[in-house]
Design an enzyme around this catalytic site. Structure first.
Site, PDB file in Angstrom:
ATOM      1  N   GLY A 207       0.753  -1.248   0.000  1.00 55.45           N
ATOM      2  CA  GLY A 207       0.000   0.000   0.000  1.00 55.45           C
ATOM      3  C   GLY A 207       0.778   1.289   0.000  1.00 55.45           C
TER       4      GLY A 207
ATOM      5  N   GLU B  26       3.658  -6.970   1.402  1.00 53.84           N
ATOM      6  CA  GLU B  26       3.267  -7.181   0.005  1.00 53.84           C
ATOM      7  C   GLU B  26       3.359  -5.881  -0.793  1.00 53.84           C
ATOM      8  OE1 GLU B  26      -0.750  -8.453   0.647  1.00 53.84           O
ATOM      9  OE2 GLU B  26      -0.182 -10.462   1.250  1.00 53.84           O
TER      10      GLU B  26
ATOM     11  N   ARG C 173       3.297  -1.115  -5.751  1.00 55.22           N
ATOM     12  CA  ARG C 173       3.522   0.191  -6.376  1.00 55.22           C
ATOM     13  C   ARG C 173       4.853   0.818  -5.976  1.00 55.22           C
ATOM     14  NH1 ARG C 173      -0.804   3.357  -8.051  1.00 55.22           N
ATOM     15  NH2 ARG C 173      -2.138   2.103  -6.705  1.00 55.22           N
TER      16      ARG C 173
ATOM     17  N   ARG D 218      -4.933   3.893 -16.021  1.00 54.92           N
ATOM     18  CA  ARG D 218      -5.150   4.543 -14.718  1.00 54.92           C
ATOM     19  C   ARG D 218      -5.880   5.877 -14.797  1.00 54.92           C
ATOM     20  NH1 ARG D 218      -1.550   6.107 -11.791  1.00 54.92           N
ATOM     21  NH2 ARG D 218      -2.499   5.539  -9.816  1.00 54.92           N
TER      22      ARG D 218
ATOM     23  N   TYR E 234      -9.151   5.765 -12.634  1.00 56.50           N
ATOM     24  CA  TYR E 234      -9.099   6.406 -11.310  1.00 56.50           C
ATOM     25  C   TYR E 234      -8.853   7.912 -11.393  1.00 56.50           C
ATOM     26  CZ  TYR E 234      -7.012   1.694 -10.397  1.00 56.50           C
ATOM     27  OH  TYR E 234      -6.696   0.361 -10.348  1.00 56.50           O
TER      28      TYR E 234
ATOM     29  N   CYS F  83     -11.523   5.609 -29.305  1.00 52.22           N
ATOM     30  CA  CYS F  83     -12.829   6.251 -29.485  1.00 52.22           C
ATOM     31  C   CYS F  83     -13.647   6.216 -28.204  1.00 52.22           C
ATOM     32  CB  CYS F  83     -13.568   5.598 -30.648  1.00 52.22           C
ATOM     33  SG  CYS F  83     -12.650   5.853 -32.158  1.00 52.22           S
TER      34      CYS F  83
ATOM     35  N   TYR G 252       0.868  -0.872 -12.360  1.00 54.01           N
ATOM     36  CA  TYR G 252      -0.514  -0.814 -12.825  1.00 54.01           C
ATOM     37  C   TYR G 252      -0.602  -0.112 -14.187  1.00 54.01           C
ATOM     38  CZ  TYR G 252      -0.952  -2.170  -7.982  1.00 54.01           C
ATOM     39  OH  TYR G 252      -0.792  -2.824  -6.789  1.00 54.01           O
TER      40      TYR G 252
HETATM   41  C1  LIG Z   1      -2.765  -4.872  -4.671  1.00 53.60           C
HETATM   42  C2  LIG Z   1      -2.349  -5.584  -3.450  1.00 53.60           C
HETATM   43  C3  LIG Z   1      -1.096  -5.329  -2.880  1.00 53.60           C
HETATM   44  C4  LIG Z   1      -0.137  -4.298  -3.418  1.00 53.60           C
HETATM   45  O1  LIG Z   1      -0.574  -2.992  -3.204  1.00 53.60           O
HETATM   46  P1  LIG Z   1       0.410  -1.767  -3.537  1.00 53.60           P
HETATM   47  O2  LIG Z   1      -0.403  -0.578  -3.201  1.00 53.60           O
HETATM   48  O3  LIG Z   1       0.747  -1.841  -4.965  1.00 53.60           O
HETATM   49  O4  LIG Z   1       1.601  -1.901  -2.662  1.00 53.60           O
HETATM   50  C5  LIG Z   1      -0.726  -6.064  -1.761  1.00 53.60           C
HETATM   51  N1  LIG Z   1      -1.546  -7.003  -1.231  1.00 53.60           N
HETATM   52  C6  LIG Z   1      -2.759  -7.274  -1.751  1.00 53.60           C
HETATM   53  C7  LIG Z   1      -3.587  -8.325  -1.134  1.00 53.60           C
HETATM   54  C8  LIG Z   1      -3.192  -6.573  -2.879  1.00 53.60           C
HETATM   55  O5  LIG Z   1      -4.398  -6.829  -3.374  1.00 53.60           O
END
Ligand SMILES: *Cc1c(COP(=O)(O)O)cnc(C)c1O
Length: 405
Positions: free
Chosen positions: A244, A279, A282, A318, A322, A347, A376
């Site tokens: 995140g 995890e 980005r 993106r 978003y 288009c 992304y």
């Molecule tokens: C998308 C996702 C991430 C990665 O999120 P980032 O914002 O790219 O770091 C990590 N864990 C899960 C479960 C996700 O769905």
């Protein structure tokens, strides 16, 4: 960011002028910097050293969906990264890139039975369960095969991550995880199943987070749950804290440096006595890539001219998805500026990258880049309007190669 730099008035990626890539491969094309990927991976891993030093284990699983290019995955595998995958296809890529099966975390709210079986047969490290029934099915599938599935339960901590609604995942109304107040009872039922080694909990509250406060709040809620689980005798050895962290897309964006995140993690998780899992997606990939494009023409408009480029929403979704911002810069800027709308040829009115933005003055035939397109970007590309899938190039030093697969 400095892996993309101007030299003698032209934009280069590491030791390669982007103009050479455009001439060899054509445009639009994604250009990734291997040095940037490595630096981001090392910076993130180093940021978690204090958390490890404080007594917890640390496992970093790159969220493949951010950029699943095999060359990128191989590079991250060489950095010792595991993988967070959300489909059987991503799992196959992680394995093909040489990421060890037991370093793979299988996330995703709709894993099919076929995907669960593939994960079991590959011996992947951990399934992140999104609902109780998934755990029941997984346990049965494992038992039939004489296997035991290692798993954690993803909980929804009900915190507002303060990000775009479409990339917020930790509010109670989002589709992800189980309500944290229902988790103890579910955990007890799942922990009793043969075929399942339930070993912890997981969260992931959203993406492009600039503020550490919601992350810290979520982590504290998770710890309260872990204490409750341990208090009634459950074993909790793995706590997955998700991804995140945000990146800079435009001037004024102030993302949290990974080191600050790591310091918060170390402070909050001291004494947890568990393996912490991360995890990131980005923060590893975002600023490691640009989308290189050619201006087709500059079309007069009512208020501002339209810079029509040969990249489109099918290549970089993106902005259409978003309302995301990507800086747009000329490859050979003259110093002159213009106020323009930037749009692709597809288009759809949604195929617009920017409206009324001040950018480098460009003319038909000029090369330009959309910045911060490494995450992304290509992974969301489609062939809408029967456009070819956008190629990807990896630069490493003064060499480059097309790495689309
Ligand atoms: C998308 C996702 C991430 C990665 O999120 P980032 O914002 O790219 O770091 C990590 N864990 C899960 C479960 C996700 O769905």
């Amino acid at each position: 960011m400095d892996d993309f730099h101007y030299r003698d008035g032209e934009l280069w990626c590491e030791g390669v002028p982007l103009r050479r890539i455009a001439a060899d491969v054509g445009t639009p094309v994604y250009v990734y910097s291997a040095a940037a990927f490595r630096r981001h991976a090392r910076e993130f891993a180093a940021a978690l050293k204090p958390a490890g030093a404080a007594g917890n284990g640390v496992h970093v699983a790159y969220a493949i969906k951010a950029n699943p290019n095999l060359a990128v995955l191989k590079l991250l595998a060489a950095e010792g990264y595991g993988a967070d995958v959300v489909s059987g296809g991503e799992m196959a890529r992680a394995l093909a890139a040489g990421i060890p099966a037991d370093g793979i975390v299988f996330s995703g709210v709709g894993k099919t039975r076929a995907e669960l079986v593939r994960g079991l047969e590959a011996g992947i490290g951990q399934f992140n369960l999104e609902l109780e029934e998934e755990g029941v099915v997984l346990a049965a599938l494992a038992k039939e095969r004489g296997l035991t599935a290692r798993a954690v339960l993803r909980v929804n901590p009900d915190v507002d991550a303060g990000t775009h609604a479409k990339i917020s995942t930790g509010k109670s109304e989002n589709k992800f995880g189980v309500p944290i107040d229902q988790a103890p009872a579910m955990y007890a039922r799942l922990a009793a199943l043969d075929g399942l080694d339930l070993r912890g909990v997981a969260i992931h509250i959203g993406s492009q987070l600039f503020d550490l406060a919601p992350l810290e709040a979520a982590y504290r809620r998770v710890k309260a749950l872990v204490d409750q689980l341990r208090g009634v005798g459950h074993r909790v050895t793995h706590i997955d804290l998700g991804g995140g962290l945000g990146v800079r897309y435009k001037a004024g964006d102030v993302p949290t440096p990974p080191a600050d995140y790591g310091a918060m993690v170390a402070r909050v998780t001291a004494g947890w006595d568990a393996t912490l899992m991360f995890e990131p997606g980005r923060v590893i990939a975002g600023n490691a890539g640009v989308l290189l494009t050619t201006v087709v023409w500059v079309k007069p408009g009512v208020t501002n001219p339209y810079v029509i480029v040969d990249a489109a929403m099918n290549d970089l979704a993106r902005p259409a998805l978003y309302d995301a911002w990507h800086d747009f810069d000329a490859v050979a800027p003259t110093g002159a500026r213009m106020t323009a709308n930037i749009a692709g040829p597809v288009c759809e009115t949604g195929d617009t990258f920017a409206m009324g933005r001040e950018v480098d003055l460009v003319r038909g035939g000029d090369l330009a880049v959309f910045r911060t397109a490494g995450a992304y970007g290509a992974t969301m590309a489609s062939t809408y309007n029967s456009r070819a899938l956008v190629p990807e190039v990896l630069v490493d030093g003064d060499r480059f190669a097309v790495v689309a697969d």
